[in-house]
Design an enzyme around this catalytic site. Sequence first.
Site, PDB file in Angstrom:
ATOM      1  N   SER A 124       0.835  -1.198   0.000  1.00  0.00           N
ATOM      2  CA  SER A 124       0.000   0.000   0.000  1.00  0.00           C
ATOM      3  C   SER A 124       0.866   1.242   0.000  1.00  0.00           C
ATOM      4  O   SER A 124       1.978   1.236   0.545  1.00  0.00           O
ATOM      5  CB  SER A 124      -0.852  -0.037   1.268  1.00  0.00           C
ATOM      6  OG  SER A 124      -1.398   1.225   1.530  1.00  0.00           O
ATOM      7  N   TYR A 148      -1.556  -0.900  10.932  1.00  0.00           N
ATOM      8  CA  TYR A 148      -1.867  -1.517   9.634  1.00  0.00           C
ATOM      9  C   TYR A 148      -0.698  -1.304   8.669  1.00  0.00           C
ATOM     10  O   TYR A 148      -0.196  -2.243   8.044  1.00  0.00           O
ATOM     11  CB  TYR A 148      -3.153  -0.901   9.049  1.00  0.00           C
ATOM     12  CG  TYR A 148      -3.324  -1.178   7.563  1.00  0.00           C
ATOM     13  CD1 TYR A 148      -3.649  -2.448   7.100  1.00  0.00           C
ATOM     14  CD2 TYR A 148      -3.134  -0.155   6.616  1.00  0.00           C
ATOM     15  CE1 TYR A 148      -3.778  -2.698   5.733  1.00  0.00           C
ATOM     16  CE2 TYR A 148      -3.267  -0.399   5.261  1.00  0.00           C
ATOM     17  CZ  TYR A 148      -3.586  -1.673   4.818  1.00  0.00           C
ATOM     18  OH  TYR A 148      -3.706  -1.914   3.473  1.00  0.00           O
ATOM     19  N   LYS A 152       2.272  -3.922   6.703  1.00  0.00           N
ATOM     20  CA  LYS A 152       2.675  -3.954   5.287  1.00  0.00           C
ATOM     21  C   LYS A 152       4.186  -3.798   5.167  1.00  0.00           C
ATOM     22  O   LYS A 152       4.832  -4.488   4.363  1.00  0.00           O
ATOM     23  CB  LYS A 152       1.960  -2.845   4.500  1.00  0.00           C
ATOM     24  CG  LYS A 152       0.450  -3.026   4.387  1.00  0.00           C
ATOM     25  CD  LYS A 152       0.080  -4.240   3.542  1.00  0.00           C
ATOM     26  CE  LYS A 152      -1.415  -4.437   3.408  1.00  0.00           C
ATOM     27  NZ  LYS A 152      -1.798  -5.748   2.864  1.00  0.00           N
TER      28      LYS A 152
HETATM   29  P1  NAD Z   1     -11.104  -6.970   1.323  1.00  0.00           P
HETATM   30  O1  NAD Z   1     -11.288  -6.924   2.797  1.00  0.00           O
HETATM   31  O2  NAD Z   1     -12.270  -6.687   0.455  1.00  0.00           O
HETATM   32  O3  NAD Z   1     -10.476  -8.372   0.888  1.00  0.00           O
HETATM   33  C1  NAD Z   1      -9.634  -9.117   1.732  1.00  0.00           C
HETATM   34  C2  NAD Z   1     -10.077 -10.568   1.660  1.00  0.00           C
HETATM   35  O4  NAD Z   1      -9.202 -11.356   2.486  1.00  0.00           O
HETATM   36  C3  NAD Z   1     -11.502 -10.785   2.190  1.00  0.00           C
HETATM   37  O5  NAD Z   1     -12.205 -11.614   1.301  1.00  0.00           O
HETATM   38  C4  NAD Z   1     -11.296 -11.467   3.546  1.00  0.00           C
HETATM   39  O6  NAD Z   1     -12.371 -12.311   3.870  1.00  0.00           O
HETATM   40  C5  NAD Z   1      -9.993 -12.225   3.294  1.00  0.00           C
HETATM   41  N1  NAD Z   1      -9.199 -12.496   4.501  1.00  0.00           N
HETATM   42  C6  NAD Z   1      -8.790 -11.623   5.444  1.00  0.00           C
HETATM   43  N2  NAD Z   1      -8.079 -12.253   6.396  1.00  0.00           N
HETATM   44  C7  NAD Z   1      -8.026 -13.571   6.040  1.00  0.00           C
HETATM   45  C8  NAD Z   1      -7.429 -14.719   6.609  1.00  0.00           C
HETATM   46  N3  NAD Z   1      -6.774 -14.664   7.776  1.00  0.00           N
HETATM   47  N4  NAD Z   1      -7.546 -15.896   5.963  1.00  0.00           N
HETATM   48  C9  NAD Z   1      -8.230 -15.996   4.783  1.00  0.00           C
HETATM   49  N5  NAD Z   1      -8.827 -14.922   4.219  1.00  0.00           N
HETATM   50  C10 NAD Z   1      -8.723 -13.719   4.828  1.00  0.00           C
HETATM   51  O7  NAD Z   1      -9.897  -5.938   0.996  1.00  0.00           O
HETATM   52  P2  NAD Z   1      -9.392  -5.374  -0.404  1.00  0.00           P
HETATM   53  O8  NAD Z   1      -9.755  -3.934  -0.468  1.00  0.00           O
HETATM   54  O9  NAD Z   1      -9.771  -6.281  -1.495  1.00  0.00           O
HETATM   55  O10 NAD Z   1      -7.813  -5.426  -0.140  1.00  0.00           O
HETATM   56  C11 NAD Z   1      -7.039  -6.541  -0.532  1.00  0.00           C
HETATM   57  C12 NAD Z   1      -5.605  -6.309  -0.074  1.00  0.00           C
HETATM   58  O11 NAD Z   1      -5.131  -5.077  -0.621  1.00  0.00           O
HETATM   59  C13 NAD Z   1      -5.439  -6.210   1.435  1.00  0.00           C
HETATM   60  O12 NAD Z   1      -4.255  -6.876   1.807  1.00  0.00           O
HETATM   61  C14 NAD Z   1      -5.306  -4.721   1.665  1.00  0.00           C
HETATM   62  O13 NAD Z   1      -4.535  -4.437   2.818  1.00  0.00           O
HETATM   63  C15 NAD Z   1      -4.594  -4.265   0.407  1.00  0.00           C
HETATM   64  N6  NAD Z   1      -4.830  -2.855   0.077  1.00  0.00           N
HETATM   65  C16 NAD Z   1      -6.106  -2.408  -0.051  1.00  0.00           C
HETATM   66  C17 NAD Z   1      -6.330  -1.058  -0.312  1.00  0.00           C
HETATM   67  C18 NAD Z   1      -7.746  -0.524  -0.419  1.00  0.00           C
HETATM   68  O14 NAD Z   1      -7.929   0.676  -0.281  1.00  0.00           O
HETATM   69  N7  NAD Z   1      -8.757  -1.356  -0.692  1.00  0.00           N
HETATM   70  C19 NAD Z   1      -5.260  -0.174  -0.472  1.00  0.00           C
HETATM   71  C20 NAD Z   1      -3.963  -0.682  -0.362  1.00  0.00           C
HETATM   72  C21 NAD Z   1      -3.761  -2.030  -0.082  1.00  0.00           C
HETATM   73  N1  UFG Z   2     -12.330  11.520   3.483  1.00  0.00           N
HETATM   74  C1  UFG Z   2     -13.336  12.404   3.837  1.00  0.00           C
HETATM   75  N2  UFG Z   2     -14.489  11.891   4.353  1.00  0.00           N
HETATM   76  C2  UFG Z   2     -14.687  10.554   4.545  1.00  0.00           C
HETATM   77  C3  UFG Z   2     -13.643   9.656   4.180  1.00  0.00           C
HETATM   78  C4  UFG Z   2     -12.478  10.184   3.665  1.00  0.00           C
HETATM   79  O1  UFG Z   2     -13.206  13.613   3.692  1.00  0.00           O
HETATM   80  O2  UFG Z   2     -15.750  10.149   5.045  1.00  0.00           O
HETATM   81  C5  UFG Z   2     -11.091  12.070   2.893  1.00  0.00           C
HETATM   82  C6  UFG Z   2      -9.840  11.769   3.685  1.00  0.00           C
HETATM   83  O3  UFG Z   2      -9.639  12.747   4.689  1.00  0.00           O
HETATM   84  C7  UFG Z   2      -8.765  11.772   2.592  1.00  0.00           C
HETATM   85  C8  UFG Z   2      -9.506  11.224   1.371  1.00  0.00           C
HETATM   86  O4  UFG Z   2     -10.891  11.419   1.632  1.00  0.00           O
HETATM   87  O5  UFG Z   2      -8.350  13.071   2.322  1.00  0.00           O
HETATM   88  C9  UFG Z   2      -9.259   9.741   1.110  1.00  0.00           C
HETATM   89  O6  UFG Z   2      -9.546   9.001   2.296  1.00  0.00           O
HETATM   90  P1  UFG Z   2      -9.706   7.413   2.278  1.00  0.00           P
HETATM   91  O7  UFG Z   2     -10.054   7.007   3.671  1.00  0.00           O
HETATM   92  O8  UFG Z   2     -10.627   6.996   1.190  1.00  0.00           O
HETATM   93  O9  UFG Z   2      -8.260   6.897   1.842  1.00  0.00           O
HETATM   94  P2  UFG Z   2      -6.831   7.101   2.522  1.00  0.00           P
HETATM   95  O10 UFG Z   2      -5.949   7.722   1.487  1.00  0.00           O
HETATM   96  O11 UFG Z   2      -6.933   7.790   3.822  1.00  0.00           O
HETATM   97  O12 UFG Z   2      -6.373   5.603   2.806  1.00  0.00           O
HETATM   98  C10 UFG Z   2      -6.551   4.555   1.849  1.00  0.00           C
HETATM   99  C11 UFG Z   2      -6.688   3.240   2.598  1.00  0.00           C
HETATM  100  C12 UFG Z   2      -5.398   2.944   3.326  1.00  0.00           C
HETATM  101  C13 UFG Z   2      -4.281   2.900   2.304  1.00  0.00           C
HETATM  102  C14 UFG Z   2      -4.211   4.218   1.559  1.00  0.00           C
HETATM  103  C15 UFG Z   2      -3.175   4.175   0.467  1.00  0.00           C
HETATM  104  O13 UFG Z   2      -7.732   3.333   3.552  1.00  0.00           O
HETATM  105  O14 UFG Z   2      -5.487   1.681   3.929  1.00  0.00           O
HETATM  106  O15 UFG Z   2      -5.472   4.508   0.962  1.00  0.00           O
HETATM  107  O16 UFG Z   2      -3.385   3.068  -0.357  1.00  0.00           O
HETATM  108  F1  UFG Z   2      -3.121   2.708   2.968  1.00  0.00           F
END
Ligand code: NAD
Ligand code: UFG
Length: 338
Positions: A124, A148, A152
Amino acid sequence: MNVFITGGAGYIGSHTCVELIQAGHQVSVFDNFCNSQPEALARVERITGQRPQLYQGDIRDADALTYALKDSQATAVIHFAGLKSVGESVQNPLAYYDNNVVGTLRLLQAMRACDVKALVFSSSATVYGDPHQLPIPEDHPLSTTNPYGQTKLVIEEMLRDVHRSETQWRFAILRYFNPVGAHASGLIGEDPQGTPNNLMPFVAQVAVGRREFLNVWGDDYATADGTGVRDYIHVVDLALGHLKALERLANHTECEAINLGTGVGYSVLDMVKAFELACGKTLPYQVAPRRAGDIAACYANADKAERLLGWKAERDLTAMCEDGWRWQRANPQGYGQI
Ligand code: NAD
Ligand code: UFG
């Protein structure tokens, strides 16, 4: 290729299943459904005509993993499984270290036992902390501000250590910026449990009438309109980045960290306006104090992905909002309505 996808029923995982199947790969999913539903895989089948082989289990269960890796005849793994809420990780850091770090350790051990040594890992942009350079290149110093993000970073270091000690491993560490949107079919999308923490699922729930108004967390940042700026990337582009990373690993024994972003930053108010255009409604919002731990701006230098993977994000802000809205309108309660 036989690809084993941990967390494949989740938001990014389900979209990646679709793109892999459509590219002709065999896909197996290992998931414990702690943050997803089996229905997502039924929807993958509706889109592609193929249902991924499902192994229901926890990545911390080494025996279950080893069985599934062997049974699926996997040759590569994409590792999405993990917990991802920043706030929850501050409240309960041990759960995050256990699920994310211990889970990944068990996965690597099971992979070694099964002689599967190619892994694409979900990292991330959070590993860049509060960036001092924009757009952010991969060699920007790494730091984090919450447990979190720390999980990572620890996992990234673990992968680099493993690669240094056994150079036949192949690792792609993909650092995602802000994934948004949904598959153009409207059949799969993001389905957050409870109140969404992230901006776009919250905006979509305001549009569909599940929330009254959006809180804009701060309008006094050093950005053009004072609200936070992020690099929003369409989830289908992100999924395609995984396909490219897998293809590269087939020919490269390496451990590379690669940004997956568009290289363009949009503010909170830009996103609200774009979503208003997509849904044809005015979306009420109010400015509230800054959210603890938020940074002003974060967007990628995406050159390395283009150079190494031949990948570039292609879907624009309009597609992100229109596709996100199509999913939300057709599934106002997410998969929960089933
Ligand atoms: P998500 O929660 O939708 O998907 C994660 C999946 O992993 C789910 O289906 C959950 O049931 C499964 N899971 C969690 N823990 C588990 C375990 N112990 N054993 C088996 N299955 C398990 O999340 P996502 O948004 O699809 O994110 C996927 C990955 O990308 C995550 O590792 C997250 O940290 C990373 N990531 C997400 C974002 C974002 O904004 N969505 C940004 C950066 C990184
Ligand atoms: N924001 C609002 N109102 C809300 C939610 C968010 O104003 O209700 C604003 C935040 O302050 C920020 C922007 O929208 O300025 C984006 O916020 P998000 O929560 O959507 O995303 P972040 O960039 O804070 O974080 C996300 C994931 C993290 C990941 C990061 C980079 O939540 O886990 O992107 O990948 F690490």
